[in-house]
Design a protein around this motif. Structure first.
Motif, short mmCIF file in Angstrom:
data_model
loop_
_atom_site.label_atom_id
_atom_site.label_comp_id
_atom_site.label_asym_id
_atom_site.label_seq_id
_atom_site.Cartn_x
_atom_site.Cartn_y
_atom_site.Cartn_z
N PRO A 112 0.93 -0.86 -0.09
CA PRO A 112 0.38 0.25 0.28
C PRO A 112 0.96 1.23 -0.60
CG PRO A 112 -0.96 -1.76 1.47
CD PRO A 112 0.95 -1.84 0.82
N GLY A 113 0.62 2.14 -0.95
CA GLY A 113 1.04 3.53 -1.10
C GLY A 113 2.12 3.47 -1.60
N LYS A 115 4.95 3.01 -4.96
CA LYS A 115 4.75 4.24 -6.59
C LYS A 115 5.58 2.87 -7.02
CE LYS A 115 5.13 8.48 -4.09
NZ LYS A 115 6.68 9.81 -4.47
#
Length: 217
Positions: A112-113, A115
């Motif tokens: 999650p989160g 890139k």
């Protein structure tokens, strides 16, 4: 050989006791957060775990730790793609005799989160872009950019771009990748630049290794 002539073989990094290793993967991907994006992973069918092994340099080798990364029934392998995603395979429900078609699964692991990296279009990339990718922090991008450059074959401008990358200061993995791409493309014609690179302690051992490789000459 190892039991009786241990001084004649490279010793294992570590001995973790009983288990059944079925896969191993080194990941170098800045799209994954620390400490997961630069790590060695191993898959152990016997313990039902995938492990992460933190590495600390020790002379010409490493000291390898061991931490549980993922619990998985009957894990068989792990891979990473060019978009910063890990895929782990499980043979869950499998038996030594045929047990039907609904056996096992593949789990996609994301963070999650995070890139994720963008997968480049290598076939349409310019030579300059490919050489840039050869020195990328993403190991998958480096490897496939190497393949595309070698597929395109030697050309003066292409070789000049690689020579610059070999001699410029930069990340060690990127320079090493450029060294061996250059050697595969240019063969013995690369030796002058590789000799110059060997004067740099940061890449000396890799330049010397490339110089000693005569398979493509």
């Amino acid at each position: 050989l190892f039991r009786n002539f241990s001084d004649e073989v490279v010793a294992p990094l570590a001995d973790y006791g009983g288990g059944s290793g079925t896969g191993m993967l080194f990941v170098q991907d800045p799209g994954l957060p620390a400490p997961f994006g630069d790590a060695l992973y191993s898959v152990d069918w016997g313990t039902n775990f995938i492990y992460r092994h933190p590495l600390q340099p020790r002379g010409a080798s490493f000291t390898a730790g061991q931490e549980v990364f993922l619990g998985l029934p009957r894990p068989t392998d792990i891979v990473v793609d060019g978009a910063s995603r890990l895929f782990a395979a499980s043979w869950n429900g499998g038996q030594y005799r045929y047990a039907g078609e609904q056996i096992g699964y593949i789990a996609r692991l994301t963070y999650p989160g995070a890139k994720p990296a963008q997968i480049p279009d290598l076939a349409r990339a310019t030579d300059a872009r490919l050489v840039e990718l050869v020195t990328s922090g993403n190991q998958v991008h480096r490897r496939f950019a190497q393949h595309e450059l070698v597929r395109r074959g030697p050309a003066p401008d292409r070789i000049a771009l690689l020579e610059k990358r070999v001699l410029d200061a930069g990340s060690l993995p990127g320079r090493v990748s450029a060294i061996f791409t250059l050697k595969q493309l240019a063969g013995a014609e690369s030796h002058g630049v590789l000799v110059r690179a060997a004067a740099d302690p940061a890449v000396r051992e890799f330049a010397l290794r490339a110089l000693a490789d005569h398979r493509d000459e």
